[in-house]
Scaffold this active site. Structure first.
Site, mmCIF file in Angstrom:
data_model
loop_
_atom_site.group_PDB
_atom_site.id
_atom_site.type_symbol
_atom_site.label_atom_id
_atom_site.label_comp_id
_atom_site.label_asym_id
_atom_site.label_seq_id
_atom_site.Cartn_x
_atom_site.Cartn_y
_atom_site.Cartn_z
ATOM 1 N N CYS A 60 -1.925 -2.486 7.873
ATOM 2 C CA CYS A 60 -1.921 -3.432 6.743
ATOM 3 C C CYS A 60 -0.692 -4.335 6.716
ATOM 4 C CB CYS A 60 -2.099 -2.672 5.437
ATOM 5 S SG CYS A 60 -3.780 -2.011 5.301
ATOM 6 N N ASP A 66 0.784 -1.247 0.000
ATOM 7 C CA ASP A 66 0.000 0.000 0.000
ATOM 8 C C ASP A 66 0.816 1.298 0.000
ATOM 9 O OD1 ASP A 66 -1.889 -1.967 0.282
ATOM 10 O OD2 ASP A 66 -2.680 -1.286 2.203
ATOM 11 N N LYS A 89 -6.738 -4.843 -3.063
ATOM 12 C CA LYS A 89 -7.437 -5.431 -1.914
ATOM 13 C C LYS A 89 -8.378 -4.413 -1.303
ATOM 14 C CE LYS A 89 -3.577 -4.389 1.266
ATOM 15 N NZ LYS A 89 -4.234 -3.556 2.256
HETATM 16 C C1 C5J Z 1 -3.034 0.619 5.566
HETATM 17 C C2 C5J Z 1 -4.740 1.849 6.744
HETATM 18 N N1 C5J Z 1 -2.560 0.417 4.350
HETATM 19 N N2 C5J Z 1 -3.905 2.242 7.711
HETATM 20 N N3 C5J Z 1 -4.288 1.137 5.683
HETATM 21 O O1 C5J Z 1 -2.351 0.398 6.559
HETATM 22 O O2 C5J Z 1 -5.906 2.151 6.795
#
Ligand code: C5J
Length: 237
Positions: free
Chosen positions: A163, A25, A130
């Site tokens: 994540c 991400d 995702k």
């Molecule tokens: C991720 C989030 N990628 N913190 N998402 O950690 O909402």
């Protein structure tokens, strides 16, 4: 190629042909102003220190021909895959699907959903879209890993305690060995990052191992040169 990485809680040996770098991400929505991260009240500049180490790990793994996998968190434009319970937690007017400076927040196809340019995927590198926090939930990641015979994940990305952690826990339960590259991860809460990293390798490596990008680069260089492995047990907390 056999690699021995100086990690915590102990050195780990793996076959590079069976390892993948998974970058979680690293999207504009989390790292740049105007996206999902900022909409939730976070200082997004705190994540940017992970970009350069991630790039360094990415270059080292690409150079050796290792499998690289990128993930992106986001939703279909009709938000059909966004649970109400996730959507309703944002501030009104800045929720998932609302318009922002980088397009609709956390929606696939919008500018904010893209991976930051420094870490952009290249041809042949799978990108996993995702809708949840874990990269295994409702995706074909496991099928991709199994079909390539992968049994070790080197994990980088953001955020460490959300994540990255969720994905590592999912992977660990699937029998994969996970090595979290600590300097390649980041959090809006530095103390959460620290604790999340320590949690991975506590209790003899309850979820996996922890190393950093320079240890990975040294291990890859040593393996490529055929030099004997030096196992050093020193603490690096
Ligand atoms: C991720 C989030 N990628 N913190 N998402 O950690 O909402």
């Amino acid at each position: 190629m056999k690699v021995v990485l100086q990690a915590l809680p102990a050195p780990i040996e793996f076959d590079l042909a069976k390892a993948a770098l998974v970058i979680i991400d690293m999207q504009r929505d989390f790292l740049e102003p105007g996206g999902f991260g900022e909409a939730l009240g976070n200082d997004v500049s705190l994540l940017r220190s992970a970009i350069a180490p991630c790039r360094s790990a990415l270059d080292a793994m690409r150079e050796r021909g290792a499998l690289i996998i990128h993930t992106r968190e986001g939703h279909r434009p009709d938000l059909a895959d966004c649970p109400h319970a996730k959507w309703e937690r944002g501030p009104i007017g800045r929720r998932i699907g609302d318009a922002g400076p980088m397009g609709r927040i956390l929606v696939r196809g919008e500018a904010g959903h893209e991976i930051v340019p420094e870490l952009a995927p290249i041809d042949g590198e799978p990108v996993i879209d995702k809708s949840g926090k874990g990269a295994f939930y409702a995706t074909d990641l496991e099928a991709i890993l199994r079909s390539r015979g992968i049994d070790v994940l080197l994990v980088a990305g953001v955020t460490t305690e959300v994540c990255v952690h969720t994905t590592v826990r999912e992977a660990n339960d699937r029998g994969l060995r996970c090595i979290v590259l600590s300097d390649c991860c980041g959090s809006y809460f530095p103390q959460f990052h620290e604790v999340a990293v320590r949690m991975i390798c506590a209790q003899g490596g309850i979820f996996g191992w922890v190393a950093d990008s320079s240890q990975l680069k040294s291990a890859l260089a040593r393996a490529a040169s055929g030099a004997p492995h030096q196992v050093c047990q020193e603490s690096q907390s």
